[in-house]
Scaffold this motif. Sequence first.
Motif, PDB file in Angstrom:
ATOM      1  N   CYS A 292      87.503  27.196 128.269  1.00  0.00           N
ATOM      2  CA  CYS A 292      88.901  26.895 128.566  1.00  0.00           C
ATOM      3  C   CYS A 292      89.798  27.902 127.847  1.00  0.00           C
ATOM      4  O   CYS A 292      89.605  28.159 126.654  1.00  0.00           O
ATOM      5  CB  CYS A 292      89.235  25.471 128.128  1.00  0.00           C
ATOM      6  SG  CYS A 292      90.962  24.985 128.397  1.00  0.00           S
TER       7      CYS A 292
ATOM      8  N   GLN B 230      82.853  13.348 132.062  1.00  0.00           N
ATOM      9  CA  GLN B 230      83.845  14.419 131.982  1.00  0.00           C
ATOM     10  C   GLN B 230      83.261  15.738 132.487  1.00  0.00           C
ATOM     11  O   GLN B 230      83.891  16.468 133.255  1.00  0.00           O
ATOM     12  CB  GLN B 230      84.315  14.599 130.537  1.00  0.00           C
ATOM     13  CG  GLN B 230      85.221  13.505 130.024  1.00  0.00           C
ATOM     14  CD  GLN B 230      85.529  13.689 128.558  1.00  0.00           C
ATOM     15  OE1 GLN B 230      84.636  13.914 127.746  1.00  0.00           O
ATOM     16  NE2 GLN B 230      86.805  13.604 128.211  1.00  0.00           N
TER      17      GLN B 230
ATOM     18  N   LYS C 220      92.673  22.422 135.358  1.00  0.00           N
ATOM     19  CA  LYS C 220      93.310  22.353 134.054  1.00  0.00           C
ATOM     20  C   LYS C 220      92.565  21.401 133.120  1.00  0.00           C
ATOM     21  O   LYS C 220      91.815  20.524 133.540  1.00  0.00           O
ATOM     22  CB  LYS C 220      94.758  21.894 134.199  1.00  0.00           C
ATOM     23  CG  LYS C 220      95.627  22.852 135.017  1.00  0.00           C
ATOM     24  CD  LYS C 220      95.787  24.209 134.332  1.00  0.00           C
ATOM     25  CE  LYS C 220      96.732  25.120 135.112  1.00  0.00           C
ATOM     26  NZ  LYS C 220      96.912  26.423 134.448  1.00  0.00           N
ATOM     27  N   LEU C 221      92.835  21.583 131.825  1.00  0.00           N
ATOM     28  CA  LEU C 221      92.163  20.806 130.799  1.00  0.00           C
ATOM     29  C   LEU C 221      92.351  19.303 131.012  1.00  0.00           C
ATOM     30  O   LEU C 221      91.418  18.518 130.814  1.00  0.00           O
ATOM     31  CB  LEU C 221      92.707  21.213 129.428  1.00  0.00           C
ATOM     32  CG  LEU C 221      92.099  20.541 128.201  1.00  0.00           C
ATOM     33  CD1 LEU C 221      90.618  20.859 128.094  1.00  0.00           C
ATOM     34  CD2 LEU C 221      92.822  20.983 126.943  1.00  0.00           C
ATOM     35  N   GLU C 222      93.531  18.878 131.430  1.00  0.00           N
ATOM     36  CA  GLU C 222      93.817  17.455 131.604  1.00  0.00           C
ATOM     37  C   GLU C 222      92.929  16.813 132.665  1.00  0.00           C
ATOM     38  O   GLU C 222      92.682  15.606 132.637  1.00  0.00           O
ATOM     39  CB  GLU C 222      95.283  17.246 131.967  1.00  0.00           C
ATOM     40  CG  GLU C 222      95.695  17.880 133.283  1.00  0.00           C
ATOM     41  CD  GLU C 222      97.188  17.751 133.547  1.00  0.00           C
ATOM     42  OE1 GLU C 222      97.576  17.891 134.720  1.00  0.00           O
ATOM     43  OE2 GLU C 222      97.942  17.519 132.592  1.00  0.00           O
ATOM     44  N   GLU C 223      92.406  17.622 133.620  1.00  0.00           N
ATOM     45  CA  GLU C 223      91.549  17.072 134.665  1.00  0.00           C
ATOM     46  C   GLU C 223      90.169  16.705 134.139  1.00  0.00           C
ATOM     47  O   GLU C 223      89.427  15.972 134.791  1.00  0.00           O
ATOM     48  CB  GLU C 223      91.434  18.058 135.829  1.00  0.00           C
ATOM     49  CG  GLU C 223      92.738  18.294 136.558  1.00  0.00           C
ATOM     50  CD  GLU C 223      92.564  19.160 137.786  1.00  0.00           C
ATOM     51  OE1 GLU C 223      91.740  18.820 138.652  1.00  0.00           O
ATOM     52  OE2 GLU C 223      93.254  20.201 137.870  1.00  0.00           O
TER      53      GLU C 223
ATOM     54  N   TYR D 137      95.304  26.702 129.390  1.00  0.00           N
ATOM     55  CA  TYR D 137      94.513  25.488 129.553  1.00  0.00           C
ATOM     56  C   TYR D 137      93.771  25.460 130.882  1.00  0.00           C
ATOM     57  O   TYR D 137      93.502  24.396 131.442  1.00  0.00           O
ATOM     58  CB  TYR D 137      95.352  24.229 129.385  1.00  0.00           C
ATOM     59  CG  TYR D 137      95.663  23.909 127.927  1.00  0.00           C
ATOM     60  CD1 TYR D 137      94.799  24.321 126.912  1.00  0.00           C
ATOM     61  CD2 TYR D 137      96.799  23.202 127.576  1.00  0.00           C
ATOM     62  CE1 TYR D 137      95.072  24.043 125.592  1.00  0.00           C
ATOM     63  CE2 TYR D 137      97.079  22.916 126.246  1.00  0.00           C
ATOM     64  CZ  TYR D 137      96.217  23.338 125.257  1.00  0.00           C
ATOM     65  OH  TYR D 137      96.492  23.053 123.939  1.00  0.00           O
TER      66      TYR D 137
ATOM     67  N   ARG E  98      90.029  15.104 131.442  1.00  0.00           N
ATOM     68  CA  ARG E  98      90.421  13.920 130.672  1.00  0.00           C
ATOM     69  C   ARG E  98      90.234  14.122 129.174  1.00  0.00           C
ATOM     70  O   ARG E  98      89.767  13.265 128.443  1.00  0.00           O
ATOM     71  CB  ARG E  98      89.650  12.687 131.149  1.00  0.00           C
ATOM     72  CG  ARG E  98      90.095  12.222 132.516  1.00  0.00           C
ATOM     73  CD  ARG E  98      89.215  11.145 133.042  1.00  0.00           C
ATOM     74  NE  ARG E  98      87.878  11.639 133.289  1.00  0.00           N
ATOM     75  CZ  ARG E  98      86.901  10.903 133.821  1.00  0.00           C
ATOM     76  NH1 ARG E  98      87.127   9.662 134.158  1.00  0.00           N
ATOM     77  NH2 ARG E  98      85.712  11.410 134.013  1.00  0.00           N
ATOM     78  N   THR E  99      90.585  15.300 128.726  1.00  0.00           N
ATOM     79  CA  THR E  99      90.636  15.559 127.301  1.00  0.00           C
ATOM     80  C   THR E  99      91.917  16.334 127.042  1.00  0.00           C
ATOM     81  O   THR E  99      92.640  16.685 127.959  1.00  0.00           O
ATOM     82  CB  THR E  99      89.400  16.346 126.818  1.00  0.00           C
ATOM     83  OG1 THR E  99      89.421  16.431 125.387  1.00  0.00           O
ATOM     84  CG2 THR E  99      89.366  17.745 127.405  1.00  0.00           C
ATOM     85  N   SER E 100      92.250  16.583 125.811  1.00  0.00           N
ATOM     86  CA  SER E 100      93.507  17.247 125.498  1.00  0.00           C
ATOM     87  C   SER E 100      93.295  18.302 124.438  1.00  0.00           C
ATOM     88  O   SER E 100      92.302  18.293 123.697  1.00  0.00           O
ATOM     89  CB  SER E 100      94.543  16.232 124.996  1.00  0.00           C
ATOM     90  OG  SER E 100      94.155  15.729 123.725  1.00  0.00           O
TER      91      SER E 100
ATOM     92  N   GLN F 293      94.773  18.535 121.744  1.00  0.00           N
ATOM     93  CA  GLN F 293      94.858  17.971 120.408  1.00  0.00           C
ATOM     94  C   GLN F 293      93.490  17.651 119.825  1.00  0.00           C
ATOM     95  O   GLN F 293      93.334  17.596 118.613  1.00  0.00           O
ATOM     96  CB  GLN F 293      95.720  16.706 120.443  1.00  0.00           C
ATOM     97  CG  GLN F 293      97.176  16.977 120.796  1.00  0.00           C
ATOM     98  CD  GLN F 293      97.989  15.701 120.835  1.00  0.00           C
ATOM     99  OE1 GLN F 293      97.430  14.602 120.815  1.00  0.00           O
ATOM    100  NE2 GLN F 293      99.300  15.840 120.910  1.00  0.00           N
TER     101      GLN F 293
END
Length: 329
Positions: free
Chosen positions: A235, A315, A293-296, A240, A298-300, A302
């Motif tokens: 990533c 995931q 994208k990273l949000e897909e 992201y 289901r992580t962030s 942070q």
Amino acid sequence: MATEHPLIESAAHWLWDALPQVDGDIVLTSPYLSIDICQKVASAASDSSRSWRLVTTLDASAVAGGYLSVQGLQALLGAGVDVVHTDRLHAKCFVIGSRAMLGSANLTGAGLGSRANPNHELGVELDPEQTRHALEVIGGWPSRGVAPSDLDDLEKAAKDLTKVSTQRPGEPLEASSALHLAERLLVDARDPKRTVWLKLEYGMPKLDGWRGPSLFASSSKGCPSFRPGDLVFICAKETYDCYAVVEITAQAEFQPDDYADAVAIDRPDDLDRWPWVNRTEPRLVPDNLPELKLEELRTSGQGLRNGHVRLSFDQFTAGVRALARLASS
């Protein structure tokens, strides 16, 4: 007071009741198909003077998983049904002349509710104006006709998904090879000896950097937990974008000479900040940057303070399937 459009709990009852009373052409959309339902539809079509069209998606992964029947598609073609392929189809809509149903059920025994242990599905009957609109929408989807040779190719592609495969350095990623590589990745990810990860790399995405043997570095907080055989989603921190999957090929090395030489001129501080190096080989690297994208996953960001994080199997599965789908579109 009765509702104008009551919910339909059994799509099978609606469909088999509507077909004998058909007063116009038939259009069915369903990404998944079972042989028993296809044979029923084929039998109805062969005895009909109306035009029949089925919209589906020729997905080798669905065939390999038992969700899409090639034999059923062959039966439909043999009965004179116009079968067309539409990418990324998800809609399930059955237009039977002037009547139409929109719902969650695929044209499978479990989906329609005609098989033991059926799925829990819901649908609703459309009014005439909605039916006309549904036909307009379906007719506007990009599609192509399906011929018997396409089904032969589909069946072969599904069988090939079970073969061992890795992406060779510099190899272009065609649609079928992307699906093949994805399925092989998911088989490997089930191996309890492997761990699946997401690794955040500084800067913009660098697809070319992962097409052959490569490496990534980890922080000075201690030897990272990556092991040979582990699978890693790459990533880009700047955007992201999750854009490549690689496999770890060796234990982590502390400040190896080739890495020290590579960063000595432009990034000398990296040697102390990111001293641990893992070597990799490509497993799924698209030709072009996908919109994943990273949000897909289901992580962030942070959760990536150390630059990497373990992924759960679901995931990783969602990410790999999305990457393969985008690479093959």
